[in-house]
Design a protein around this motif. Structure first.
Motif, mmCIF file in Angstrom:
data_model
loop_
_atom_site.group_PDB
_atom_site.id
_atom_site.type_symbol
_atom_site.label_atom_id
_atom_site.label_comp_id
_atom_site.label_asym_id
_atom_site.label_seq_id
_atom_site.Cartn_x
_atom_site.Cartn_y
_atom_site.Cartn_z
ATOM 1 N N GLY A 44 11.078 -14.865 8.561
ATOM 2 C CA GLY A 44 9.950 -15.124 7.581
ATOM 3 C C GLY A 44 10.181 -15.336 6.092
ATOM 4 O O GLY A 44 9.702 -15.601 5.207
ATOM 5 N N GLY A 45 11.960 -15.888 6.149
ATOM 6 C CA GLY A 45 12.313 -16.616 4.720
ATOM 7 C C GLY A 45 12.696 -15.576 3.664
ATOM 8 O O GLY A 45 12.999 -16.107 2.584
ATOM 9 N N GLU A 46 12.754 -14.315 4.248
ATOM 10 C CA GLU A 46 13.298 -13.170 2.871
ATOM 11 C C GLU A 46 14.390 -13.287 2.334
ATOM 12 O O GLU A 46 14.721 -12.891 1.217
ATOM 13 C CB GLU A 46 13.041 -11.831 3.687
ATOM 14 C CG GLU A 46 11.568 -11.486 3.814
ATOM 15 C CD GLU A 46 11.354 -9.790 4.489
ATOM 16 O OE1 GLU A 46 10.260 -9.507 4.810
ATOM 17 O OE2 GLU A 46 12.346 -9.430 4.413
ATOM 18 N N ASN A 47 15.356 -14.204 3.169
ATOM 19 C CA ASN A 47 16.777 -14.634 2.621
ATOM 20 C C ASN A 47 16.704 -15.666 1.613
ATOM 21 O O ASN A 47 17.660 -15.960 0.891
ATOM 22 C CB ASN A 47 17.650 -14.590 3.531
ATOM 23 C CG ASN A 47 17.302 -16.037 4.473
ATOM 24 O OD1 ASN A 47 16.087 -16.488 4.651
ATOM 25 N ND2 ASN A 47 18.230 -16.555 5.116
ATOM 26 N N MET A 48 15.308 -16.277 1.322
ATOM 27 C CA MET A 48 15.295 -17.371 0.422
ATOM 28 C C MET A 48 14.458 -17.271 -0.924
ATOM 29 O O MET A 48 14.017 -17.913 -1.603
ATOM 30 C CB MET A 48 14.596 -18.713 1.258
ATOM 31 C CG MET A 48 15.523 -19.020 2.630
ATOM 32 S SD MET A 48 17.178 -19.372 2.182
ATOM 33 C CE MET A 48 17.118 -21.077 1.791
ATOM 34 N N THR A 49 14.236 -15.774 -0.901
ATOM 35 C CA THR A 49 13.247 -15.257 -2.209
ATOM 36 C C THR A 49 14.469 -15.447 -3.453
ATOM 37 O O THR A 49 15.696 -15.483 -3.316
ATOM 38 C CB THR A 49 12.941 -13.947 -2.140
ATOM 39 O OG1 THR A 49 13.759 -13.305 -1.904
ATOM 40 C CG2 THR A 49 11.914 -14.040 -0.785
ATOM 41 N N PRO A 50 13.598 -15.847 -4.547
ATOM 42 C CA PRO A 50 14.488 -15.854 -5.752
ATOM 43 C C PRO A 50 15.522 -14.480 -5.854
ATOM 44 O O PRO A 50 16.511 -14.631 -6.558
ATOM 45 C CB PRO A 50 13.402 -15.839 -7.095
ATOM 46 C CG PRO A 50 12.416 -16.438 -6.125
ATOM 47 C CD PRO A 50 12.302 -16.125 -4.946
ATOM 48 N N GLU A 51 14.603 -13.471 -5.569
ATOM 49 C CA GLU A 51 15.491 -12.107 -5.627
ATOM 50 C C GLU A 51 16.711 -12.060 -4.640
ATOM 51 O O GLU A 51 17.765 -11.628 -5.232
ATOM 52 C CB GLU A 51 14.739 -10.935 -5.311
ATOM 53 C CG GLU A 51 13.356 -10.571 -6.319
ATOM 54 C CD GLU A 51 12.332 -11.583 -6.053
ATOM 55 O OE1 GLU A 51 12.060 -12.097 -4.840
ATOM 56 O OE2 GLU A 51 11.423 -11.966 -6.741
ATOM 57 N N TYR A 52 16.397 -12.577 -3.686
ATOM 58 C CA TYR A 52 17.686 -12.483 -2.448
ATOM 59 C C TYR A 52 18.625 -13.475 -2.943
ATOM 60 O O TYR A 52 19.951 -13.182 -2.907
ATOM 61 C CB TYR A 52 17.064 -12.640 -1.125
ATOM 62 C CG TYR A 52 18.534 -12.404 -0.014
ATOM 63 C CD1 TYR A 52 18.231 -11.016 0.273
ATOM 64 C CD2 TYR A 52 19.138 -13.140 0.663
ATOM 65 C CE1 TYR A 52 19.482 -10.445 1.042
ATOM 66 C CE2 TYR A 52 20.260 -12.763 1.215
ATOM 67 C CZ TYR A 52 20.343 -11.611 1.597
ATOM 68 O OH TYR A 52 21.280 -10.997 2.587
#
Ligand SMILES: N[C@@H](CCC(=O)N[C@@H](CS)C(=O)NCC(=O)O)C(=O)O
Length: 241
Positions: free
Chosen positions: A56-64
């Motif tokens: 789901g791309g959660e590792n590509m969010t600005p926070e991560y």
């Protein structure tokens, strides 16, 4: 084989005193994540698990990305201090919270150099073989382990057999973080290319590792996910061939 079952309570005590929070960003199927999970079990370390949905791309969010610009799991957040890369997470946690089990990452220069060499071997050659396999099933739509994968995995097994012919464990004559790191990736490779009985030392080491509580709790559940996931990809590739 003695795995040194004396378990540290230092970590838990330290945490109570300092009231700190450790977060571990993870995906249970990931081999490097599983090595981090095993060390938390071995050290009896309390932490807050945070699942990261890679698909789901959660590792590509600005926070991560702020925490880990390399967008990988595992990532450790120790009260605001970020440690990325499983190998460094292992050594960091032993240094900071596991000193009653300091032999897991010995301070003696020569012993430490040998452990470090095995960690780099795992990071490059062993994990490299996993990458070749993963690329073959995702990009090349392989329906079974290719000849190249089988060859790379056997090279890994052969080298480990040599290491384990010289010492009782992967790096030294006692358990170290190198065994934990290799346990996660070797168990994954074993699902792809089962370890041949001709690798006697490796077979014995892996059998002993599998009996350990920290392996059963930290590695086995995620390994089952990894095995199921990779088999389902190969199965679905059959329709695309
Ligand atoms: N050398 C790293 C490798 C970590 C790694 O590649 N993790 C994979 C999952 S097995 C990942 O996060 N992939 C997503 C990405 O890199 O964007 C470690 O040991 O932590």
């Amino acid at each position: 084989m003695n795995f040194g079952s004396a378990i540290s309570s230092n970590a838990a005590i330290h945490q109570q005193i300092t009231n700190m929070t450790i977060k571990l960003y993870k995906v249970d199927g990931s081999p490097p994540v599983r090595s981090a999970l095993m060390i938390t079990e071995l050290l009896k370390l309390k932490y807050e698990p945070v699942d990261v949905n890679l698909m789901g791309g959660e590792n590509m969010t600005p926070e991560y990305l702020k925490k880990n610009p390399n967008h990988s799991v595992p990532t450790l957040d120790d009260n605001g201090f970020i440690v990325a890369d499983s190998h460094v997470i292992l050594t960091y946690l032993v240094e900071k919270y596991g000193q009653s089990q300091a032999q897991l990452y010995p301070k003696d220069i020569a012993s430490r150099a040998t452990v470090d060499q095995r960690l780099f071997f795992e990071a490059t050659i062993v994990f490299g073989a996993i990458r070749v396999f993963m690329t073959s099933i995702f990009a090349e739509k392989a329906t079974e382990p290719s000849a190249e994968v089988i060859q790379k995995v056997n090279e890994v097994y052969k080298t480990l057999e040599t290491y384990l012919s010289n010492t009782k464990f992967v790096a030294l004559d006692h358990l170290t973080v190198a065994d934990i790191s290799c346990a996660s990736s070797v168990s994954s490779l074993n699902e792809v290319v089962p370890i041949d009985a001709k690798y006697e030392k490796l077979t014995a080491w892996f059998k002993a590792v599998q009996n350990e509580e920290w392996y059963k709790k930290g590695n086995a559940p995620g390994l089952a996910m990894y095995a199921g996931f990779t088999k389902s990809i190969m199965e679905s590739n059959k329709g695309k061939a």
